[in-house]
Structures are given as structure tokens and as C-alpha cells.
Design an enzyme around this catalytic site. Structure first.
Site, PDB file in Angstrom:
ATOM      1  N   GLY A  18       0.930  -1.194  -0.036  1.00  0.00           N
ATOM      2  CA  GLY A  18      -0.054   0.078   0.077  1.00  0.00           C
ATOM      3  C   GLY A  18       0.825   1.281   0.007  1.00  0.00           C
ATOM      4  N   GLY A  20       0.580   5.782   0.599  1.00  0.00           N
ATOM      5  CA  GLY A  20      -0.395   6.939   0.747  1.00  0.00           C
ATOM      6  C   GLY A  20       0.180   8.268   0.481  1.00  0.00           C
ATOM      7  N   GLY A  21      -0.278   9.479   1.066  1.00  0.00           N
ATOM      8  CA  GLY A  21       0.359  10.664   0.840  1.00  0.00           C
ATOM      9  C   GLY A  21       1.744  10.734   1.806  1.00  0.00           C
ATOM     10  CG  MET A  22       1.167  11.647   5.443  1.00  0.00           C
ATOM     11  SD  MET A  22       2.281  13.069   5.416  1.00  0.00           S
ATOM     12  CE  MET A  22       3.218  12.976   6.987  1.00  0.00           C
ATOM     13  CB  VAL A  25       1.138  -0.250   4.152  1.00  0.00           C
ATOM     14  CG1 VAL A  25       1.179  -1.813   5.092  1.00  0.00           C
ATOM     15  CG2 VAL A  25       0.511   0.763   4.958  1.00  0.00           C
ATOM     16  CE  LYS A  40       0.456   5.125   8.765  1.00  0.00           C
ATOM     17  NZ  LYS A  40      -0.918   5.102   9.033  1.00  0.00           N
ATOM     18  CG  ASP A 141     -10.180   9.554   7.734  1.00  0.00           C
ATOM     19  OD1 ASP A 141      -8.909   9.231   7.281  1.00  0.00           O
ATOM     20  OD2 ASP A 141     -10.987  10.141   7.312  1.00  0.00           O
TER      21      ASP A 141
END
Length: 766
Positions: A18, A20-22, A25, A40, A141
Site C-alpha cells: 500500500g 499513501g500521501g505520507m 505499507v 507502515k 476518519d
């Protein structure tokens, strides 16, 4: 992203699962226990990031780990470990075998899920939320991508990355987290955000229930309740429009289940189910009705129907400034790019957030328009907003460099332009005014800073409400400046009101609540109430240690204040021990030469002097003078404070000629650097008078004592504690010169002023 395939010598990264923006994973192998895990990782943090950013980033990641690791429930992803390795922050979790609900919808080609599957997922998520809410944790969230459907049929909630972290908008100046996200950014994903998140209101467990309602609506119909590509339109829908009933899109859905979903999507939190336990009970009570409308999965080769809600937008909405450039984010949608539509011309700012600027932008109303709807004010171009945002950030950078005068000019310029195009009460305008006030405070222009903070607080109260975090931040800074002006009673009243609002809206352990309690404890000490100051500071230090950690800088700041209160109580041995402990912890966390570490050592030197251990104090202050000269320069105010204390301890050791020479040198430097009437300059001038007196030169001492008394009266007021102390010094000098009648009269005048001050509830001073 991760250069090493081995994290902390234990977790072997196998393949990325995975991104993401930050961060990313990875599937990994725990070489110690021989099991597969998910790791992560946050992106490597190179030298381009400032120290404050990295510190807040580490703290936010650590909070996520602590929140998630503390949750032990079959419906919550298990966290095994976390830490930092070679500049990479990592979180080790159980490796799940399954698909998140976003992927599950993609697998089903955007058709609604079968009702039994939908109800089963809803029941398990409700049970997990009931557990987390009882632990005092709000997810904030919840969305399809954060809910996993496992191969064995179980459901787990993932990613507590913003759980219980609070609002990250501009708070007090000391709130470093505010610099990470900008003004008033509400955390969450637009398609699943509750109205209170959008409006900056209080967020509690019912906000999670609203987000769950959005998720269930999507599982039941194939699309979120407000499925539009423009973020503004989505936010308008959540806040102002009723969702289209799901049975209009999916007639097979049982009516009782539709009722539950619509109850979850109520705009007012009080109209939703009171808690997840109530929701879980209602889902269990559906019984056979949950199976009455089982929907078939799509047949191969048949294109899925896109059940998009047709929503007409309301009249021009008033949305927060942070939403202007917001994208719709990641919702449960199939692969492939979606077209980016231009903003709906209806969605423009009007009314209170444009104020007088509306007339300037739209011109006079058309003839015959009286009584009609107000004119729509078009937003300024993105280029203008981007330019102003860039200038705002540049002003913040100037402040970080200590160039406060330049930073203030820049902030005032941006504030003027923002007021012209956005209005005086727009959050961005008020953010610039808030920062301008901060620069004035740092320049010692406290009177002007007070006026600007009061103006920002009043504007934020009108635009955002009295309990909004940004409003409370401005009021809290107002109290701080009142304290700087010696108006401690007024400051106390403001602190008490702000603290009550923070406890009511954020909870007693929220970092901003604890910061307000810390400031209140500080102010209690200046009110001459050291017992209360000590008790409150001690409690805040314990709470910060529990919430943030014993070595967190904020915890150490409060322990530092505990040491100060102990000193005011005359408990110098306890104070010395506290300052030694704080200095040692700061040295470990911040480094030996960090100003905060040196400040704790400075206070330890004060304690040594008070305990009569002037030889040790003199040695410590000589070391501090050398260290601060090297780290901050010979003319830095902190260096001069260390030199001042060095001179005081020379005097205590009877070395008055050396003490007098040191006091004169420091006074000259302070006068050139800070000005003749600056409080620290006056402290040095008084120390010269003390030295002259000990050397028997009382006439010369009297001249200086009078100069200091007159300056303090002029700058601080005749009844300020420091001014009264100087007049007592003057009276003592008159006694030494044999002028007893004048001395007695002066003592009498000072006593009368102190009695009057005490009658008004003002601190006596020393």
C-alpha cells in the site's frame, strides 16, 4: 522509499502492499518471532524539514501508535510495535488477509452489497466502535478504505492515525502542530465527514456514527450520500442538504435498515443514535427483515449502474476557508481517473465571510434588486490566494528566524489584502492578524499586541463561534499578553473562561486544554498564589506525562513551572532537585546546548544561590556564560541574564568590586540592546545601586534607586510590584543616609498603595 530492507534490525521488508500521501505499507517478516506482519513507514525525513516539523510529525506518529496499541478488540487491527529506524518512523501491525470495503465495492463493480453482508459488516463495525468509544477514542476518519473485511468473514477497523489528536488549526503560538496543517484544517475525508467536522464544531463519538452512516449508504446504494466530484459541493451536501433516501436508489433495501442509515446521517448529532451500543442493538433487532431484500450480484458482461444522487445545491453556502482548495479525496470508487469539473458557480462565498469586501467586489446592486437575494461574490482567483498563502508562509519563516519586525510587516500586509478580498472576518484574514499580534508580542510591543489579539478573538467569535479552537487560541493569547502587562487579575479571568470552554469542548486531557491549565498555573504564581500555582502545575505535569510522555517538551515545561512554584514557596531544595531533573531530561531529549536545557540549569543556579551555596552557583553561572556565549552570542539576552546572576553571586561572596564592575558592564549592554527603560536594564541598574550601597557609597546609590523607581513607575505604573519594590529600596537608602523622616514617610506611602492594591485583588509583589 525505504533504503534498508531491514527495519531496526528485526523487520525484513518483503513487498509493498500500500502507498499513501505520507508513507507506505509493507508486508514484512518479524525475524525475531518468525511471523509475517504489516509495517507502515513514513517517508524518510531529510534535512529539508525543519526541526519543529519533525518533532510534531514524530509526536503525531507516536500518538497513533499509542492509541492503536491500547485498543484490544477483535474488531480493531492489532499493533505490535512502533519506533524510528534510520530516520524512518514505523508502525508494526498484524497482517490481515482480506479486502477493505473500497476494494470490496470495486470487486462488486459498484453494485450494492447483498443486505445480509451489509448488515453483518454494520453489526461488527458498530461493536468495534462501541468498544473504542468506551475507551475515550474517536476515530475521526472512518471510511471504506479503513474497514477490512477478512477472508474468514470478520471485520476490522484500521488506521487510527488522526484518532483523538484534536484540532490542528492555528492555536496558540506554542502549538507546533498548527504549523503542519495550516489554518483551521478539519481532519477527515470529504465524502465521509460529519457536519460538525466541516463546521469546526465539537467532534465526539456521534461523528464516527455519521461517517459510518455514509459508509453504509455507499454499501447499500453503490455511491456515497453526496457523490459529487467537487469538494465544495460534497461539503455543502453534508452540511446543508438531506441525503436522497437510499430506497429511491435501491428499492430492495428493507425499510428498517434505511431508517437506521438515515438516522445516522442526521445533521444534528443529537438526532443520531446516542452511541454505538444503541446502533448495534438496533441492527441486531432487524432480524429476518435484514434478509428480506437480498440483492443479486451483477451478472458477467452487464455494466454496473451508477446510482448517483441528483442533488441540487442550496443557495450560496458559507463554508470554511479551509475547504476552498480541498479535493474530494479518496472515496470507494473504481480504478481510473475521474474528470475534474470546474467549481459550480453557485458555490461562492457570501455574507458574513465577505463583509464589506462584498460591495467592493460586486459593485452596487442592480436597480430593482432591493429585497431580493444578496449578490453572489465570486472568489478571488486561485493565483491571488496562492500568492497570499505564499507570503503568509514567508512571514512565518521570518518569524522562525527571529526577524520579528519584518515578519510583522509581512503579516500586516497580507492581512490587509485578505481583508479586502475575503472580508475582515474571514478565517484567513484573522489568521494573519493573529500572527501579526504574535510578532508584536515578541518585539515587546505588548499594548499593540493586546489590541490585535482582542481584534482577532472578536472576529473569530463572530465567524467561527465562541468555543471554536481558533477563537479560544486568540483569547488565550490575549490573557498571556495581559499577564505580560502585569494585569494578572484580568488575565486570570480570561484563562478561567477559556479553560472552561476547552474542558467542555475538548476534554480535560486534550493538549490545548493542558496548555491553558499550564498558563493559568503560571499566572496564579504571578498573582501571589504560589500554593495554588504549585498544585495546578503539579497536576498538569502529571497529566502531560500520561498523555504525551514524561520526556515530552511540554511535560518538561510544566515541571519547570513546578520548580518555579516550589521556589516561590521557599522550598528551594525541592526546587533545585526538580530543575536538575528537568535539565537532565532536556539534555537527553534536546541536547546539552539547547536554550531550554540551559534555562533549567540557570534556574538550578538561582536555587543554589538561594540556599547559600553561592560558590557552586558562581561556578555554574560561569559555565553558563561560556556556553551561552558560544551557542547564542555575547549580547544575547540569555547570556546577559547569566552574567547578571554571576555578578549577584560575586556580591554574595563579598566580592563587591567585581560584582559592581560586572553589573555596570551588563547594564550598558542591556541599555544598548533593549533600551534604557527595559525591565532587564532596570534590574541591572538596581544591581549597580546594590553594589554601591555595599561599598558605602549611599549618595550614589540613592541617585540610581530613584532613577529605577521613576522609570518603573513610568513604564509599569505607580502600583506595580516592581515599582513599589524600588521605592522601598529608595527608603532604605534614605535610612542609611540618616534621613529617617523621609524614609518613614516613603515606607508609609508604599504600604498604603499595597493595601489598596490588595483590596482590589492585585498581587502584592516583593
Amino acid at each position: 522509499m525505504v533504503e534498508s530492507r531491514l527495519i531496526q534490525g528485526r523487520y525484513e521488508l518483503l513487498d509493498r502492499i500500500g502507498r499513501g500521501g505520507m508513507g507506505e505499507v509493507w508486508r514484512a517478516r518479524d525475524t525475531s518471532l518468525g511471523r509475517q506482519v504489516a509495517v507502515k513507514c513514513l517517508k524518510p525525513m531529510g534535512p529539508r524539514h525543519e526541526h519543529s516539523y519533525l518533532r510534531v510529525l514524530r509526536e503525531r506518529f507516536r500518538r497513533e501508535a499509542r492509541v492503536a496499541a491500547a485498543l484490544q478488540h477483535r474488531g480493531i487491527t492489532v499493533v505490535h510495535d512502533f519506533g524510528e529506524s534510520d530516520g524512518v518512523l514505523f508502525l508494526v501491525m498484524e497482517l490481515l488477509d482480506g479486502r477493505n470495503l473500497s476494494e470490496l465495492m470495486d470487486d462488486n463493480r459498484r453494485y450494492p452489497l447483498p443486505v445480509p453482508e451489509l448488515v453483518d459488516i454494520a453489526e461488527q463495525v458498530a461493536a468495534a466502535l462501541d468498544y473504542t468509544h468506551r475507551q475515550g477514542v474517536v476515530h475521526r476518519d472512518l471510511k471504506p478504505a479503513n474497514v477490512m473485511r477478512l477472508a474468514d468473514g470478520g471485520v476490522k477497523i484500521c488506521d487510527f492515525g488522526i484518532a483523538r489528536l484534536g484540532d490542528m488549526g492555528y492555536g496558540s503560538a506554542s502549538s507546533l502542530s498548527s504549523r503542519l496543517t495550516g489554518t483551521g484544517i478539519a481532519m477527515g475525508t470529504p465524502h465521509y465527514m460529519s457536519p460538525e467536522q466541516i463546521g469546526g464544531g465539537q467532534v465526539d463519538q456521534r461523528s464516527d456514527l455519521y461517517s459510518l452512516g455514509c459508509v453504509l449508504y455507499e454499501l447499500a446504494t453503490g455511491a456515497p450520500p453526496f457523490d459529487m466530484d467537487d469538494a465544495w459541493a460534497v461539503l455543502v451536501g453534508h452540511r446543508d442538504r438531506a441525503p436522497r433516501p437510499p430506497r429511491e436508489l435501491c428499492p430492495e433495501l428493507p425499510a428498517p435498515l434505511e431508517g437506521i442509515i438515515l438516522d445516522l446521517l442526521a445533521k444534528d448529532p443529537d438526532d443520531r443514535p446516542p452511541d454505538a451500543a444503541d446502533l448495534h442493538a438496533r441492527l441486531l433487532a432487524l432480524g429476518p427483515a435484514a434478509h428480506a431484500g437480498t440483492l443479486p450480484r451483477p451478472l458477467p458482461g452487464i455494466a454496473p449502474r451508477p446510482p448517483r444522487a441528483s442533488v441540487r445545491l442550496p443557495d450560496p453556502p458559507r463554508l470554511p476557508g479551509w475547504a476552498r482548495n480541498m479535493t474530494t479525496g479518496s472515496k470507494a470508487t473504481g480504478p481510473g481517473p475521474r474528470p475534474v469539473l470546474p467549481p459550480d458557480p453557485v458555490v461562492s462565498l457570501t455574507g458574513a465571510w465577505t463583509g464589506v469586501a462584498a460591495g467592493a467586489l460586486t459593485g452596487p446592486p442592480a436597480k430593482g434588486g432591493a429585497g431580493g437575494r444578496s449578490a453572489v461574490v465570486e472568489l478571488p482567483s486561485p493565483e491571488v490566494l496562492t500568492r497570499l498563502a505564499g507570503r503568509h508562509q514567508e512571514a512565518l519563516r521570518l518569524g522562525r528566524l527571529g526577524r520579528w519586525a519584518e515578519a510583522g510587516e509581512a503579516h500586516r500586509g497580507v492581512a490587509a489584502e485578505r481583508e479586502l478580498i475575503l472580508g475582515p472576518d474571514h478565517p484567513d484574514t484573522l489568521a494573519s492578524r493573529y500572527e501579526a499580534a504574535f510578532t508584536l508580542s515578541r518585539q515587546g510591543r505588548t499594548g499593540e499586541a493586546l489590541r490585535e489579539y482582542a481584534r482577532a478573538a472578536a472576529g473569530r467569535e463572530r465567524a467561527l463561534g465562541p468555543d471554536h479552537p481558533d477563537t479560544l487560541a486568540a483569547r488565550q493569547e490575549t490573557a498571556y499578553v495581559l499577564g505580560q502587562l502585569g494585569k494578572h487579575v484580568e488575565a486570570h479571568q480570561v484563562y478561567v473562561a477559556v479553560l472552561a470552554a476547552r474542558e467542555r469542548t475538548m476534554g480535560p486531557d486534550h493538549p490545548d486544554t493542558l496548555r491553558c491549565r499550564h498558563n493559568l498555573a503560571f499566572n496564579l504564581g504571578r498573582l501571589g498564589r504560589p500554593e495554588e500555582a504549585y498544585g495546578m502545575a503539579r497536576d498538569v505535569a502529571a497529566a502531560r506525562a500520561r498523555v504525551l510522555g514524561a520526556s515530552h517538551p511540554d511535560t518538561l515545561v510544566t515541571r519547570y513551572e513546578v520548580g518555579y512554584a516550589l521556589g516561590r514557596l521557599g522550598r528551594w531544595t525541592d526546587a533545585l532537585r526538580t530543575y536538575h531533573e528537568v535539565a537532565a531530561a532536556r539534555q537527553r531529549v534536546l541536547g546539552a546546548e539547547h536554550p531550554d536545557t540551559l534555562a533549567a540549569r540557570y534556574e538550578a543556579g538561582i536555587c543554589l544561590g538561594r540556599l547559600g551555596r553561592s560558590g557552586e552557583a558562581l561556578k555554574l553561572f560561569r559555565e553558563l556564560v561560556d556556553e551561552r556565549t558560544q551557542a547564542q552570542g555575547p549580547d544575547h539576552p540569555d547570556t546577559l541574564r547569566a552574567r547578571h546572576c554571576l555578578g549577584v553571586n560575586l556580591g554574595r561572596l563579598g566580592r563587591w568590586e567585581e560584582a559592581l564592575a560586572e553589573a555596570r558592564d551588563v547594564c550598558a549592554l542591556r541599555e544598548g540592546l533593549l533600551g534604557a527603560d527595559h525591565p532587564e536594564t532596570l534590574v541591572s541598574r538596581r544591581e549597580i545601586a546594590v553594589g554601591l550601597g555595599w561599598l558605602g557609597r549611599w549618595k550614589d546609590a540613592l541617585v540610581l534607586y530613584r532613577e529605577v523607581a521613576q522609570a518603573r513607575q513610568r513604564v509599569l505604573g505607580a502600583d506595580h510590584p516592581d515599582a513599589l519594590t524600588s521605592r522601598n529600596d529608595e527608603a532604605h537608602c534614605l535610612e542609611q543616609l540618616g534621613r529617617s523622616t523621609e524614609a518613614v514617610e516613603l515606607y508609609r506611602q508604599v504600604a498604603a498603595v499595597r493595601r489598596a492594591r490588595a483590596g482590589r485583588g492585585q498581587p502584592h509583589g516583593g
